[in-house]
Design a protein around this motif. Structure first.
Motif, mmCIF file in Angstrom:
data_model
loop_
_atom_site.group_PDB
_atom_site.id
_atom_site.type_symbol
_atom_site.label_atom_id
_atom_site.label_comp_id
_atom_site.label_asym_id
_atom_site.label_seq_id
_atom_site.Cartn_x
_atom_site.Cartn_y
_atom_site.Cartn_z
ATOM 1 N N TYR A 170 -2.652 0.187 3.623
ATOM 2 C CA TYR A 170 -1.716 -0.939 3.517
ATOM 3 C C TYR A 170 -0.307 -0.416 3.244
ATOM 4 O O TYR A 170 0.682 -0.868 3.843
ATOM 5 C CB TYR A 170 -2.158 -1.870 2.397
ATOM 6 N N TRP A 171 -0.222 0.561 2.347
ATOM 7 C CA TRP A 171 1.064 1.169 1.998
ATOM 8 C C TRP A 171 1.699 1.812 3.229
ATOM 9 O O TRP A 171 2.907 1.778 3.428
ATOM 10 C CB TRP A 171 0.824 2.198 0.897
ATOM 11 N N SER A 172 0.861 2.410 4.097
ATOM 12 C CA SER A 172 1.376 3.063 5.300
ATOM 13 C C SER A 172 1.873 2.053 6.325
ATOM 14 O O SER A 172 2.973 2.189 6.870
ATOM 15 C CB SER A 172 0.284 3.931 5.935
ATOM 16 N N GLY A 206 3.957 -1.192 3.880
ATOM 17 C CA GLY A 206 4.993 -0.755 2.950
ATOM 18 C C GLY A 206 5.948 0.274 3.522
ATOM 19 O O GLY A 206 6.982 0.566 2.931
ATOM 20 N N SER A 210 1.794 8.196 1.639
ATOM 21 C CA SER A 210 0.370 7.849 1.691
ATOM 22 C C SER A 210 -0.470 9.050 2.105
ATOM 23 O O SER A 210 -1.531 9.320 1.527
ATOM 24 C CB SER A 210 0.152 6.694 2.675
#
Length: 331
Positions: A52-54, A57, A63
């Motif tokens: 999700y962060w990659s 975000g 990540s």
């Protein structure tokens, strides 16, 4: 587009490596059931957060770095898992056979000779035996199949001119609470062992107790090569007793270990997929000239089916002779 392509490739690598990580944690996580279920869930949560962060975000490189650190820690833990010969073993795997060969005289300790009535009802006997290798007359391959055509267990049996036979089996070494798992064999679930057994034990437990199907093939080996193969089993068994090793479904199993011995005895043995798909191993041995010459494999297989003969022979002292009636090479 380039960023999307790189993210997609990275995501694929993370997902594939995480499949291995999840299986490793499932089979080896400390902490009993809590660790077995909890640690894979934590890994999945961490992986989901990093993905999700990659993607959302925008922290792509961060990540990846976090994941690499986590995977490196996992690999350090994995490397710390060492094989051992000191566990609460199942009764039929308590010992690894050891021995010595001095000239033509072979001495084996911990030869298994159980009397099986069921998988839970049996008499335990471990014996020391001596063999005169100048009287070694035969080598047989016995395959045992439990329902999957491509996978069989392989035994190598040595026969002497007095009618005695001793069979070597490369086995997974289960603890009392464990059951065999092909998948677990990739993830350090079992140690490896070599056990020499009386045929009335190792054949009959498969035919009469486990209801497996067995085939026996007489193998063409010169007396010198047969003695060398016997000696190789003893050397390998002693090595496992001294230096424990994990069983591996592909690289360290009942066929690949024997193949490594045979390569040192018979020149030019080729690698082949049938060394892994052990249910098809007889066709490989036939193809390289290891069976009775001039006979089709189908005929050797038909006449080598010993399951019913083993059931009928039961605990007869002439068990080994009875199961070989009609087998080519034993006429």
């Amino acid at each position: 587009m380039l960023r999307t392509l790189l993210l997609s490739l990275t995501t694929l690598i993370l997902l594939l490596s995480s499949i291995w990580a999840l299986l490793a944690l499932w089979f080896q996580a400390p902490g009993g059931s809590v660790g077995r279920y909890g640690l894979p869930v934590l890994w999945l949560c961490g992986l989901s957060a990093l993905l999700y962060w990659s993607w959302v975000g925008g922290a792509w490189w961060q990540s990846i770095l976090v994941y690499l650190v986590l995977f490196a820690l996992l690999m350090l833990w994995w490397a710390s898992i060492k094989p051992s010969n000191q566990r609460d073993w199942a009764d039929d795997l308590t010992h690894i056979t050891t021995g010595s060969v001095e000239g033509r005289r072979a001495t084996l300790q911990h030869v298994r000779n159980f009397n099986w009535r069921s998988q839970k009802d049996y008499d335990i006997h471990w014996e020391s035996r001596e063999y005169d290798l100048s009287r070694l007359r035969s080598v047989d391959m016995i395959t045992s199949n439990w329902g999957f055509p491509a996978i069989s267990h392989v035994l190598v049996s040595f026969g002497f001119d007095d009618g005695e036979h001793v069979a070597f089996s490369v086995e997974i070494r289960r603890e009392k609470h464990e059951k065999f798992s092909e998948l677990g064999g990739f993830f350090k679930q079992f140690e490896l062992s070599i056990i020499a057994s009386d045929e009335r034990d190792v054949v009959r437990v498969r035919s009469n107790v486990r209801n497996e199907d067995l085939e026996l093939y007489h193998i063409n080996l010169s007396p010198t090569d047969a003695r060398e193969l016997f000696r190789s089993f003893v050397v390998q068994a002693n090595r496992l007793a001294e230096h424990p090793r994990f069983y591996h479904t592909v690289t360290g199993n009942c066929t690949t270990i024997v193949f490594s011995m045979m390569k040192k005895i018979v020149d030019g043995l080729p690698l082949d997929h049938r060394l892994l798909l052990t249910g098809y191993l007889p066709s490989y041995v036939h193809e390289v000239g290891g069976m009775e010459p001039g006979m089709a494999l189908q005929e050797l297989q038909r006449r080598g089916q010993i399951t019913q003969r083993a059931r009928d022979a039961a605990d007869d002292p002439a068990f080994s002779a009875l199961i070989r009636q009609g087998v080519p090479g034993w006429n």
